[in-house]
Design a protein around this motif. Structure first.
Motif, PDB file in Angstrom:
ATOM      1  N   ARG A   1       0.831  -1.208   0.000  1.00 31.10           N
ATOM      2  CA  ARG A   1       0.000   0.000   0.000  1.00 31.10           C
ATOM      3  C   ARG A   1       0.865   1.257   0.000  1.00 31.10           C
ATOM      4  N   THR A   2       1.960   1.218   0.730  1.00 37.11           N
ATOM      5  CA  THR A   2       2.869   2.365   0.745  1.00 37.11           C
ATOM      6  C   THR A   2       3.484   2.561  -0.638  1.00 37.11           C
ATOM      7  N   GLY A   3       3.867   1.456  -1.288  1.00 42.05           N
ATOM      8  CA  GLY A   3       4.401   1.541  -2.637  1.00 42.05           C
ATOM      9  C   GLY A   3       3.383   2.101  -3.614  1.00 42.05           C
ATOM     10  N   GLN A   4       2.115   1.684  -3.474  1.00 42.36           N
ATOM     11  CA  GLN A   4       1.062   2.194  -4.343  1.00 42.36           C
ATOM     12  C   GLN A   4       0.868   3.692  -4.130  1.00 42.36           C
ATOM     13  N   ALA A   5       0.918   4.132  -2.870  1.00 45.97           N
ATOM     14  CA  ALA A   5       0.768   5.557  -2.567  1.00 45.97           C
ATOM     15  C   ALA A   5       1.921   6.364  -3.155  1.00 45.97           C
ATOM     16  N   PHE A   6       3.130   5.812  -3.110  1.00 43.06           N
ATOM     17  CA  PHE A   6       4.274   6.509  -3.702  1.00 43.06           C
ATOM     18  C   PHE A   6       4.145   6.589  -5.226  1.00 43.06           C
ATOM     19  N   ARG A   7       3.672   5.523  -5.860  1.00 39.43           N
ATOM     20  CA  ARG A   7       3.500   5.555  -7.316  1.00 39.43           C
ATOM     21  C   ARG A   7       2.436   6.587  -7.708  1.00 39.43           C
ATOM     22  N   ASN A   8       1.388   6.676  -6.921  1.00 35.55           N
ATOM     23  CA  ASN A   8       0.361   7.696  -7.178  1.00 35.55           C
ATOM     24  C   ASN A   8       0.946   9.105  -7.014  1.00 35.55           C
ATOM     25  N   LEU A   9       1.762   9.299  -5.968  1.00 35.49           N
ATOM     26  CA  LEU A   9       2.396  10.606  -5.759  1.00 35.49           C
ATOM     27  C   LEU A   9       3.281  10.967  -6.942  1.00 35.49           C
ATOM     28  N   HIS A  10       4.032   9.992  -7.444  1.00 43.28           N
ATOM     29  CA  HIS A  10       4.877  10.274  -8.598  1.00 43.28           C
ATOM     30  C   HIS A  10       4.037  10.682  -9.800  1.00 43.28           C
ATOM     31  N   HIS A  11       2.898  10.028  -9.995  1.00 46.65           N
ATOM     32  CA  HIS A  11       1.990  10.357 -11.092  1.00 46.65           C
ATOM     33  C   HIS A  11       1.532  11.814 -10.985  1.00 46.65           C
ATOM     34  N   VAL A  12       1.117  12.229  -9.784  1.00 45.31           N
ATOM     35  CA  VAL A  12       0.632  13.604  -9.600  1.00 45.31           C
ATOM     36  C   VAL A  12       1.773  14.607  -9.760  1.00 45.31           C
ATOM     37  N   MET A  13       2.923  14.305  -9.163  1.00 38.39           N
ATOM     38  CA  MET A  13       4.071  15.210  -9.279  1.00 38.39           C
ATOM     39  C   MET A  13       4.474  15.404 -10.740  1.00 38.39           C
ATOM     40  N   THR A  14       4.459  14.335 -11.515  1.00 40.23           N
ATOM     41  CA  THR A  14       4.804  14.431 -12.934  1.00 40.23           C
ATOM     42  C   THR A  14       3.822  15.347 -13.650  1.00 40.23           C
ATOM     43  N   ASP A  15       2.533  15.196 -13.349  1.00 35.42           N
ATOM     44  CA  ASP A  15       1.527  16.054 -13.980  1.00 35.42           C
ATOM     45  C   ASP A  15       1.723  17.516 -13.595  1.00 35.42           C
ATOM     46  N   LEU A  16       2.014  17.772 -12.321  1.00 40.13           N
ATOM     47  CA  LEU A  16       2.221  19.149 -11.870  1.00 40.13           C
ATOM     48  C   LEU A  16       3.441  19.761 -12.543  1.00 40.13           C
ATOM     49  N   LEU A  17       4.549  19.025 -12.568  1.00 41.72           N
ATOM     50  CA  LEU A  17       5.777  19.557 -13.160  1.00 41.72           C
ATOM     51  C   LEU A  17       5.629  19.772 -14.661  1.00 41.72           C
ATOM     52  N   ASN A  18       4.958  18.848 -15.335  1.00 43.51           N
ATOM     53  CA  ASN A  18       4.723  19.034 -16.781  1.00 43.51           C
ATOM     54  C   ASN A  18       3.848  20.259 -17.037  1.00 43.51           C
ATOM     55  N   HIS A  19       2.866  20.466 -16.180  1.00 50.89           N
ATOM     56  CA  HIS A  19       1.995  21.621 -16.359  1.00 50.89           C
ATOM     57  C   HIS A  19       2.764  22.923 -16.103  1.00 50.89           C
ATOM     58  N   LEU A  20       3.560  22.950 -15.063  1.00 45.88           N
ATOM     59  CA  LEU A  20       4.362  24.148 -14.783  1.00 45.88           C
ATOM     60  C   LEU A  20       5.294  24.455 -15.947  1.00 45.88           C
ATOM     61  N   GLN A  21       5.898  23.406 -16.498  1.00 42.24           N
ATOM     62  CA  GLN A  21       6.813  23.602 -17.620  1.00 42.24           C
ATOM     63  C   GLN A  21       6.094  24.178 -18.827  1.00 42.24           C
ATOM     64  N   SER A  22       4.821  23.812 -19.007  1.00 46.56           N
ATOM     65  CA  SER A  22       4.090  24.246 -20.186  1.00 46.56           C
ATOM     66  C   SER A  22       3.551  25.669 -20.094  1.00 46.56           C
ATOM     67  N   CYS A  23       3.393  26.187 -18.857  1.00 45.86           N
ATOM     68  CA  CYS A  23       2.720  27.487 -18.749  1.00 45.86           C
ATOM     69  C   CYS A  23       3.481  28.537 -17.928  1.00 45.86           C
ATOM     70  N   MET A  24       4.639  28.194 -17.378  1.00 48.73           N
ATOM     71  CA  MET A  24       5.394  29.169 -16.602  1.00 48.73           C
ATOM     72  C   MET A  24       6.504  29.780 -17.445  1.00 48.73           C
ATOM     73  N   GLU A  25       6.884  30.994 -17.104  1.00 50.18           N
ATOM     74  CA  GLU A  25       8.006  31.672 -17.741  1.00 50.18           C
ATOM     75  C   GLU A  25       8.797  32.406 -16.671  1.00 50.18           C
ATOM     76  N   THR A  26      10.027  32.756 -16.977  1.00 46.34           N
ATOM     77  CA  THR A  26      10.865  33.419 -15.984  1.00 46.34           C
ATOM     78  C   THR A  26      10.374  34.833 -15.724  1.00 46.34           C
ATOM     79  N   LYS A  27      10.313  35.176 -14.458  1.00 39.68           N
ATOM     80  CA  LYS A  27       9.972  36.540 -14.047  1.00 39.68           C
ATOM     81  C   LYS A  27      11.256  37.337 -13.848  1.00 39.68           C
ATOM     82  N   ASN A  28      12.210  36.719 -13.175  1.00 45.22           N
ATOM     83  CA  ASN A  28      13.559  37.261 -13.002  1.00 45.22           C
ATOM     84  C   ASN A  28      14.448  36.074 -12.636  1.00 45.22           C
TER      85      ASN A  28
END
Length: 299
Positions: free
Chosen positions: A138-165
């Motif tokens: 169950r702990t392994g499953q929770a970690f795999r789910n966390l990786h799935h969400v983190m990947t989605d968040l990071l991909n989204h940030l990469q697609s819509c963020m730009e440098t401010k400074n």
């Protein structure tokens, strides 16, 4: 309560730093000790001059031998596995900067500090390479789910963020870069709103995913895991006039069954947001976004 202690520090100015030691082993069992807070402080006092690498390795080996003699080979193997998993959980807490999570989630204007962005990328890479013992399914499953969400968040940030400074990233605001064109402005502002709310919802999902890891680790690895610290909270508001904390967890039915996968993925979330925003760019202002993913999965 155990604290993760490094035999050799990862920092050049840290206790017992060894420039010749394999950097890939710094956060592995070979280089870790679980100590009480008092002795953790003691071995690192004065840059660790009172306790050499040899001293600590001998202490660790002596303790492991004593436990093996008392428990027998079978129980010793289970104990070693539990200790290694407990050490990995502490490494994970550091990689995710759980003690700073409230300040990370407060940056939802959104301006994102470069150091925070880099830390999240490093944590995502660490989760990607990890494999989890089958003894803690169950702990392994929770970690795999966390990786799935983190990947989605990071991909989204990469697609819509730009440098401010040089220190911050910001959400792209193309609607502010055009001349008088009401139709184009409307479309670009809707795009901005979709990207903004997507970040918000994905951070909510990461927070839920982290708390699921904590809950499962407390069930499978150590019933006292984070007994004092508890779950992590998400901070919302502007940080000046209005600030509040939210405790976010998956509902029991979302993590029930043998192979739960509570995170539906980034695409259905964005599609759901776009459907609402297409009719009114302010549709999700004041919306209960913490429950939005349940609506997405119900479709």
């Amino acid at each position: 309560m155990g604290e993760e202690a490094h035999i050799r520090s990862a920092q050049p100015d840290g206790p017992r730093y060894d420039a010749g030691y394999d950097a890939g082993k710094l956060d592995t069992y070979e280089n870790l000790l679980l100590l009480c807070p008092t002795h953790h402080t003691l071995i690192d006092k004065n840059s660790g001059v009172g306790f050499s690498v040899a001293n600590l390795k001998e202490m660790k080996a002596s303790h492991e031998q004593l436990v093996t003699e008392r428990l027998g080979a079978g129980e010793e193997s289970q104990r070693e596995l539990s200790e290694r998993m407990a050490a990995l959980l502490l490494v994970w807490e550091q990689k995710m900067h759980l003690d700073q999570w409230e300040s990370v989630t407060a940056q939802l204007n959104p301006d994102l500090a470069d150091v925070g962005y880099t830390q999240m990328i490093d944590a995502g890479a660490w989760l990607l390479k990890m494999r989890w013992p089958k003894q803690f399914p169950r702990t392994g499953q929770a970690f795999r789910n966390l990786h799935h969400v983190m990947t989605d968040l990071l991909n989204h940030l990469q697609s819509c963020m730009e440098t401010k400074n040089e220190f911050f990233w910001k959400l792209r605001r193309n609607y502010k870069r055009i001349g008088w064109d009401p139709e184009a402005y409307k479309a670009l502002f809707a795009e901005f709103q979709s990207e903004r709310f997507s970040i918000y919802v994905l951070v909510i999902e990461v927070t839920k995913a982290i708390n699921w890891v904590i809950a499962e680790a407390a069930c499978e690895v150590d019933e006292f895991y984070r007994f004092d610290q508890g779950l992590i909270l998400m901070q919302d508001g502007d940080g000046v006039f209005n600030t509040w904390m939210m405790r976010l967890e998956y509902e029991p039915d979302e993590v029930a069954g043998e192979n739960p996968a509570p995170h539906p993925g980034r695409e259905p979330i964005i599609d759901f947001l776009n459907d609402g925003i297409s009719g009114n760019a302010h549709h999700f202002e004041g919306y209960n976004l913490a429950a939005l993913v349940r609506e997405v999965k119900a479709l």
